[in-house]
Design a protein around this motif. Structure first.
Motif, PDB file in Angstrom:
ATOM      1  N   HIS A  14       0.159 -35.242   9.955  1.00 27.97           N
ATOM      2  CA  HIS A  14       0.492 -36.508  10.609  1.00 27.97           C
ATOM      3  C   HIS A  14      -0.506 -36.837  11.711  1.00 27.97           C
ATOM      4  O   HIS A  14      -0.938 -37.991  11.864  1.00 27.97           O
ATOM      5  N   GLN A 102       6.027 -44.843  13.023  1.00 25.84           N
ATOM      6  CA  GLN A 102       5.494 -43.566  12.537  1.00 25.84           C
ATOM      7  C   GLN A 102       3.969 -43.545  12.554  1.00 25.84           C
ATOM      8  O   GLN A 102       3.349 -42.530  12.867  1.00 25.84           O
ATOM      9  N   TYR A 103       3.374 -44.685  12.209  1.00 24.25           N
ATOM     10  CA  TYR A 103       1.914 -44.793  12.082  1.00 24.25           C
ATOM     11  C   TYR A 103       1.459 -46.064  12.811  1.00 24.25           C
ATOM     12  O   TYR A 103       1.276 -47.116  12.183  1.00 24.25           O
TER      13      TYR A 103
END
Length: 204
Positions: A14, A102-103
């Motif tokens: 991640h 998340q991104y």
């Protein structure tokens, strides 16, 4: 491909992915330093090339990963299962904001990649766009029943207009490093409700 990368702990994957999104979203493909991606991910450049053979492989991996995660989140929020266009858009908004959390730089990376001119990656990116774009547009258009909308409305033009406005809104928001995702969700939700109020046929 990328077996060594996927052997890493999920948290480390991640971190590397977000570092790639961050750097590539701020520059053109050519001017994005791999060294900077490695530094932001907290690893050496040589280790990054241990996971991805070269810059192109990393870039195209991130592009494919973006498409994969987008589809995954659209399915998670059941966007394709809903027949109502504006409900699809509301669910799509929920999926998009969840992805951004998340991104944070993925959306801007995708926009930059969409218009990337570098011949090293352009052909493969454009081929992917044609495949996915054609499918998504056709899927959305098939759900539209002219009887549900204002008489005489060009549904294809309406859909394109909303799509371009959505992309433009997101582009504008993503220029601000400190943009508020919650605020964006509220504002865009109001835009969807506005389109619904002017395009849907009023019941007598």
């Amino acid at each position: 491909m990328n077996d060594k990368f996927f052997a890493l702990p999920e948290e480390k994957q991640h971190t590397i992915i977000n570092a790639g999104f961050r750097v590539f979203s701020q520059n053109s493909y050519k001017k994005s330093p791999v060294r900077e991606i490695a530094e932001e991910a907290g690893i050496s450049k040589s280790l990054l090339f241990h996971y991805f053979h070269n810059k192109k492989e990393l870039y195209l991996f991130l592009w494919d990963y973006s498409a994969k995660m987008t589809l995954e989140y659209l399915e998670k929020y059941q966007c394709y299962a809903e027949p109502d266009l504006f409900e699809i858009m509301h669910r799509g908004l929920q999926a998009k904001t969840a992805l951004i959390r998340q991104y944070p730089d993925m959306a801007l990376f995708v926009m930059k990649a969409y218009y990337e001119k570098d011949p090293e990656v352009r052909e493969e990116i454009q081929k992917s766009i044609e495949e996915h774009g054609s499918y998504s547009t056709q899927a959305a258009m098939l759900k539209l029943d002219p009887k549900d909308f204002v008489s005489g409305l060009d549904l294809k033009c309406m859909y394109q207009d909303m799509f371009w406005a959505s992309e433009g809104y997101l582009w504008e928001k993503m220029q601000n490093d400190n943009f508020d995702v919650d605020e964006m969700e509220v504002e865009f939700g109001k835009m969807i409700d506005f389109w619904k109020s002017i395009y849907l046929r009023k019941e007598n």
